[in-house]
Design a protein around this motif. Structure first.
Motif, short mmCIF file in Angstrom:
data_model
loop_
_atom_site.label_atom_id
_atom_site.label_comp_id
_atom_site.label_asym_id
_atom_site.label_seq_id
_atom_site.Cartn_x
_atom_site.Cartn_y
_atom_site.Cartn_z
N TRP A 59 54.27 11.10 7.87
CA TRP A 59 53.26 10.05 7.66
C TRP A 59 52.62 10.10 6.28
CZ3 TRP A 59 52.23 13.44 12.01
CH2 TRP A 59 52.97 13.07 13.13
N PRO A 60 53.34 9.95 5.19
CA PRO A 60 52.75 10.00 3.84
C PRO A 60 51.77 8.84 3.60
CG PRO A 60 55.08 9.41 3.74
CD PRO A 60 54.80 9.78 5.14
N TRP A 61 52.02 7.67 4.32
CA TRP A 61 51.11 6.54 4.14
C TRP A 61 49.68 6.89 4.56
CZ3 TRP A 61 49.00 5.43 8.81
CH2 TRP A 61 49.72 5.81 9.95
N MET A 62 49.58 7.84 5.53
CA MET A 62 48.24 8.23 6.00
C MET A 62 47.48 8.94 4.88
SD MET A 62 46.50 7.91 8.73
CE MET A 62 44.79 8.01 8.22
N PHE A 63 48.21 9.72 4.09
CA PHE A 63 47.58 10.42 2.96
C PHE A 63 47.10 9.39 1.93
CE2 PHE A 63 50.03 13.71 4.94
CZ PHE A 63 49.31 14.87 4.71
N GLY A 64 47.94 8.34 1.71
CA GLY A 64 47.59 7.29 0.75
C GLY A 64 46.32 6.57 1.18
N LEU A 65 46.29 6.21 2.47
CA LEU A 65 45.14 5.47 3.02
C LEU A 65 43.87 6.32 2.92
CD1 LEU A 65 45.08 2.71 4.27
CD2 LEU A 65 45.14 3.76 6.52
N PHE A 66 44.07 7.60 3.26
CA PHE A 66 42.93 8.52 3.24
C PHE A 66 42.42 8.68 1.80
CE2 PHE A 66 40.81 12.66 3.81
CZ PHE A 66 40.03 12.33 4.91
N GLY A 67 43.34 8.74 0.84
CA GLY A 67 42.97 8.87 -0.57
C GLY A 67 42.15 7.67 -1.01
N PHE A 69 40.39 5.67 0.87
CA PHE A 69 39.10 5.72 1.57
C PHE A 69 38.14 6.68 0.85
CE2 PHE A 69 37.09 8.67 4.69
CZ PHE A 69 35.99 7.89 5.02
N ILE A 70 38.66 7.85 0.47
CA ILE A 70 37.83 8.85 -0.21
C ILE A 70 37.39 8.33 -1.58
CG2 ILE A 70 37.96 11.14 -1.35
CD1 ILE A 70 37.63 11.54 1.51
N LEU A 71 38.35 7.61 -2.24
CA LEU A 71 38.05 7.05 -3.56
C LEU A 71 36.89 6.06 -3.45
CD1 LEU A 71 39.64 7.58 -6.20
CD2 LEU A 71 40.67 5.35 -5.92
N SER A 72 36.96 5.22 -2.43
CA SER A 72 35.87 4.23 -2.28
C SER A 72 34.55 4.90 -1.90
CB SER A 72 36.26 3.16 -1.26
OG SER A 72 36.65 3.76 -0.08
N CYS A 73 34.63 5.98 -1.11
CA CYS A 73 33.41 6.74 -0.78
C CYS A 73 32.79 7.31 -2.05
CB CYS A 73 33.72 7.90 0.18
SG CYS A 73 34.05 7.35 1.83
N THR A 99 34.16 -0.20 1.25
CA THR A 99 34.37 1.15 1.78
C THR A 99 34.40 1.12 3.31
OG1 THR A 99 33.14 1.98 -0.11
CG2 THR A 99 33.50 3.53 1.69
N ALA A 100 33.47 0.32 3.87
CA ALA A 100 33.44 0.20 5.33
C ALA A 100 34.75 -0.39 5.84
CB ALA A 100 32.27 -0.67 5.76
N ALA A 101 35.23 -1.43 5.11
CA ALA A 101 36.47 -2.10 5.53
C ALA A 101 37.66 -1.13 5.49
CB ALA A 101 36.74 -3.29 4.63
N LEU A 102 37.57 -0.20 4.56
CA LEU A 102 38.69 0.77 4.46
C LEU A 102 38.53 1.91 5.46
CD1 LEU A 102 39.51 1.41 0.72
CD2 LEU A 102 41.14 1.17 2.56
N THR A 106 40.99 3.28 8.67
CA THR A 106 41.50 4.64 8.43
C THR A 106 41.16 5.54 9.61
OG1 THR A 106 41.13 4.31 6.09
CG2 THR A 106 41.53 6.56 6.78
N ALA A 107 39.89 5.43 10.04
CA ALA A 107 39.46 6.26 11.17
C ALA A 107 40.29 5.93 12.42
CB ALA A 107 37.98 6.04 11.45
N LEU A 108 40.50 4.61 12.65
CA LEU A 108 41.27 4.22 13.84
C LEU A 108 42.71 4.76 13.80
CD1 LEU A 108 40.42 0.51 14.75
CD2 LEU A 108 39.91 2.61 16.01
N LEU A 109 43.31 4.57 12.64
CA LEU A 109 44.71 5.02 12.51
C LEU A 109 44.79 6.54 12.67
CD1 LEU A 109 45.98 2.75 9.63
CD2 LEU A 109 46.82 2.81 11.96
N LEU A 110 43.79 7.22 12.11
CA LEU A 110 43.79 8.69 12.21
C LEU A 110 43.69 9.13 13.67
CD1 LEU A 110 43.89 10.93 10.12
CD2 LEU A 110 41.42 11.15 10.32
N ILE A 111 42.82 8.42 14.41
CA ILE A 111 42.65 8.77 15.84
C ILE A 111 43.96 8.54 16.60
CG2 ILE A 111 41.48 8.06 17.98
CD1 ILE A 111 39.01 7.53 16.11
N ARG A 112 44.62 7.41 16.25
CA ARG A 112 45.89 7.12 16.93
C ARG A 112 46.98 8.13 16.59
NH1 ARG A 112 47.92 1.24 16.30
NH2 ARG A 112 49.73 2.29 17.23
N LEU A 113 46.82 8.71 15.40
CA LEU A 113 47.84 9.66 14.94
C LEU A 113 47.69 11.05 15.58
CD1 LEU A 113 49.99 8.86 12.92
CD2 LEU A 113 48.74 10.09 11.15
#
Ligand code: ADP
Length: 394
Positions: A59-67, A69-73, A99-102, A106-113
């Motif tokens: 799941w490399p896309w998860m790392f991208g999404l997380f990156g 999200f962190i960038l916007s935070c 940031t909220a939109a991202l 991200t949180a949902l996908l992470l939970i599903r993962l």
């Protein structure tokens, strides 16, 4: 909405840095937000590096999404430092909204993962499985070494056995040669004295006596032929193969024909060459013998109701020549096609002279020269074609 966008960067409020009159607290916020923001900016860099060096990551896309999200935070924290003194609250709100939109997906996908991540083997499990595999590999190596040892042992035994068999074969060949050679002398005596009796005593013999004498002379002649074939056969087994002898098949064929001249004339046989005959790799005398055996068989095993018609041809194949000798004789039933090449195997009745060694001899000669020999016949009365191959000289 347009108004909002137009005044996105307007500073129409008092910045809360001015309101807070506690410089210590302001500094605390400034420094903390700055450090958090910068750290948040570093995390995506570390994630990008990680994904690049570990291309096998799940799941490399998860790392991208997380990156992202962190960038916007991180941006919200850096903006917070700026907003302390420059109140661009609308823009800060937009960044927070992004940031909220991202963060929510991200949180949902992470939970599903999470359930799938749980199924990934842990490093400890992998270590255990690795250790297990290493044990299996070691065991397999031991088994392989044992198989190798057994193989070597088997090869050694086979080599010993082959040597023994070769020796036994050689003993047998010498015995056969000696027996057939030594038998020739007494047999010559029988033949000579039968002939002498026939010449000198014929008139005085009774009819029965004449019959016995002819039968004895015939038997001696047959045995003589058998011994001659047996001697050639055993001699051939011991003769060292010559290098790469060249032989003109045309000359060998002509010589065989001359040797068979009388037998061919007796039955008015028609022997013809359907193609030119090439040069091949075999000794001249050996090829003469092969032709002679095949041609003489074609004459011997002729049909009583037809003049023997024998054709020989040669056909070029890659690296070799395919010869064929066809006749219109009595034919051979397919079940016997292989058996007739065995020594002493005869299908005909005993009125036709022969030792049953001719084809065995041909097979030996052809195979010793790297070729093959076989027969094709549709059965009784349908004629036969003998094929053999020999290496081409060019
Ligand atoms: P021999 O002719 O001395 O009997 P061969 O080894 O030459 O021995 O042949 C083996 C047997 O194969 C013969 O006895 C005969 O039955 C059969 N045979 C060989 N050539 C032919 C042929 N051209 N036509 C029919 N039968 C044949």
């Amino acid at each position: 909405m347009m108004n909002f966008l137009r005044s996105l960067f307007s500073t129409d409020f008092m910045a809360h840095g001015y309101c807070l009159r506690l410089p210590g607290v302001i500094r605390l916020h400034e420094i903390s937000d700055l450090i958090i923001g910068l750290s948040y900016f570093l995390i995506p860099i570390a994630l990008i590096y990680l994904v690049r060096i570990r291309r096998d990551l799940a799941w490399p896309w998860m790392f991208g999404l997380f990156g992202l999200f962190i960038l916007s935070c991180g941006s919200t924290h850096l903006l917070a430092v700026y907003v302390l003194w420059h109140p661009i609250y609308r823009f800060e709100g937009v960044v927070k909204a992004l940031t909220a939109a991202l963060s929510f997906p991200t949180a949902l996908l992470l939970i599903r993962l999470v359930p799938r991540v749980r199924l990934l083997p842990s490093p400890e499990l992998l270590r255990q499985q690795n250790a297990l595999l290493a044990t299996e590999v070691a065991e397999r190596k031991v088994a392989e070494a044992e198989v190798r040892r057994l193989n070597e042992e088997l090869e050694r035994r086979v080599a010993d056995r082959t040597r023994e068999l070769q020796q036994a074969n050689e003993d047998l060949r010498q015995f056969t040669w000696a027996a057939s050679h030594d038998l020739q002398e007494p047999l010559r005596m029988v033949t000579i004295f039968s002939e002498m009796t026939e010449q000198t005593e014929w008139e005085r013999l009774t009819e029965d006596g004449k019959f016995y004498l002819r039968t004895a002379a015939d038997g001696a002649r047959k045995m003589q032929g058998l011994l001659t074939d047996l001697l050639s056969y055993t001699q051939l087994a011991s003769a060292a193969p010559e290098g790469n002898p060249k032989c003109s098949a045309q000359q060998a064929f002509d010589e065989a024909l001359t040797n068979l001249g009388l037998a061919a004339a007796e039955c008015s046989a028609e022997i013809y060459r359907a193609t030119p005959l090439p040069e091949v790799t075999i000794t001249h005398s050996q090829l003469v013998q092969v032709f002679q055996n095949l041609l003489s068989n074609a004459l011997k095993y002729r049909r009583p109701d037809a003049i023997p018609l024998v054709g020989i041809r040669a056909e070029r194949h890659p690296g070799q020549w395919l010869f064929s000798v066809s006749d219109n004789g009595i034919g051979i039933d397919p079940p016997h096609h292989k058996r007739i090449f065995e020594a002493f195997k005869r299908l005909s009745n005993n009125d036709i002279p022969g030792s049953g060694l001719g084809l065995a001899l041909c097979q030996r000669l052809i195979e010793r020269n790297g070729g093959r020999i076989w027969v094709d016949s549709e059965g009784a009365g349908r004629g036969s074609t003998f094929f053999f191959t020999l290496t081409a000289t060019d």
